[in-house]
Structures are given as C-alpha cells and as structure tokens.
Design an enzyme around this catalytic site. Sequence first.
Site: not given
Ligand code: ZN
Length: 316
Positions: A192, A172, A96, A115
């Site tokens: 992605r 991740h 991200h 996150e």
């Molecule tokens: Zn993620």
Amino acid sequence: MKRPIFFKPVLQERIWGGQKLAQFGYELPSKQTGECWGISAHQNGLSIVREGEFEGKSLRELWDSRPELFGGETSGEFPLLVKILDAAADLSVQVHPNDEQAAALEKNEAYGKTECWYVIDAEEGAELILGHTAQTVEAFTQKVERNEWETLLNRVPIKAGDFFHVPSGTIHAIGAGTIILETQQSSDTTYRVYDFDRTDDSGQKRELHLEKAMEVTQIPDIRYKTKTKTIIENDGCKVTELVTTNEFTVYHGQVRSYWNAAFDANYLLVSIVKGMGELTIANASYRVVKGDHLLLPVEATTFEVKGELELIVSHT
Ligand code: ZN
C-alpha cells in the site's frame, strides 16, 4: 473428466466493500463485502467444489492430487486467481511485486501479482488510478513525502466493458462505484502506497508499505496498451481476446444465442458475469447463471454455450 467443476464463492470483507455482490446471488457476510474469490487455490481463500464427484474438495487438493484434470502438469502452485470486486469506496493506491521480487520479499507467496480487470459495471463518473507521472525515483519520493497525490497519480475514467492490464510494478487503485472481474496470478501480496488517510472502526489507519512499494514500482511508468482482438463474431456470439501475457490469456464471451467453443488449453477458468444459459459438454448439459465460477478440465475445453449471457474465460 468431461464435466465442469463448479466452486462455492468465498466472500471477503473489505474496508472499501459494499453490498452489490448480492446481485451475483451470493450471501454477503458483511455490509462491507469487497471481494468474491471465485476460483482460487490460494490459502487465504480456497475454492471448494460445490457438487459432484469432488464435492467438498478444494481446488488446491485437486491440483495436487489429480494432475490429469489439468493436462498432467501441476508442478508448483496453481497459478491463477479469479475474483469479482465491489468497490463501494476507493481501494488503496497500491503496487504488487513480480515473481522474483515476491520470492525475495515474501515468505509464503509462490508468485508475484500481475492482474487484469474487466469492468462489469461502473457508476457515472467512476474512475481508477493507473500509473503515475514521476520520471525519476527522486521525483516520485518527493511527491509522496509532500502528499502531492493529485499530480503524482494518473486517473482514468471507466465504463462497463472496459478492460485494463495491470502488470506487477504498476501503481493502481480501483475507484469507488465499480464492479470488476479480476484475473490475476495467485498471490495476496499488496504494497500500500496511500490509503486516503482512512481509518477503520477502531480509528486505526491501515498499514502502508512504502519501502517495499518503492522497491517494486516501475519508475518511470510503463504504459501498457492492450490490443483486444475479436476472435469469433457471428449471429450467436462475439468472443474477444482481451489480453495475452506470460501469465495468462483472458477472453470475454458475449453469447447472444450460442457459442461453439474449442480451446487448446490444459484447463479453463470460467466466470459468468451476466445472464444465464446452458453449458453442454460431451452431450451432457449444465445450467450456468450469473455469479457461477467453474473450472473446465482438459477434456472439457471443447463445449457449447446456449442462452444470453456474458462470461470471462482464462487459461495460463
Ligand atoms: Zn492490485
């Protein structure tokens, strides 16, 4: 307002989802239900107030029209998003952007996405992907082009109770067989990198976003070690600070019988991940059960919890 604000869960279908979110009392819309957005003011899954004075209003409306609930300062967009994920299959390998990169690369995203994950449950042998082994952009690109994922990606075995901080820019993937509570910045932007060559019902592979991913991926990888810190331990409870970053602070509370909590925060996000109990604020009590997600306004950040339950609490 000295009361909690409970939200209705927003369930989301995902190619990698399963049916385990039913254990939180949710009605599942699909056999592949991957995410419950518990506390969200993001347009892709708005939290709606379940009951009381604000019933039917969205968190976004409250944030925009009732700043006094949030300590008086609500410029910009509501910053956080809390989800529970059921990964029946592996999630895609992804990355991200940070705030600046999101502003440059995306039209409708107010924040980047740092996150963190609290592992609620993990099957024997479950693991996740966190970070990579490449030391240079050339080495990273070469491994991607040659499909050398096994030597590029760093795998980590996991168990219930583990916690991981995943800053923007970290490669991740959550692995199959895990249920995770994710506290993150309010963003739905995912680049992605690799999707295990999976196809959907119509035989389509999901889109990859390699160019943007390369722009935001940390190379070489930075290993972020989180130091969890026990802040309260007594007969009634154990409360642990899991992480403090620029974006959020997250706590895990294990209540054995009681917890007298007092936070110095403008508001708190609370999710019950196990058990049930009673939340008392200003002499009024509210039943809380596994699967509940609620917001405690600024005047409700001192409270008492009774019962046998586990909860995740966060604030900015
Ligand atoms: Zn993620």
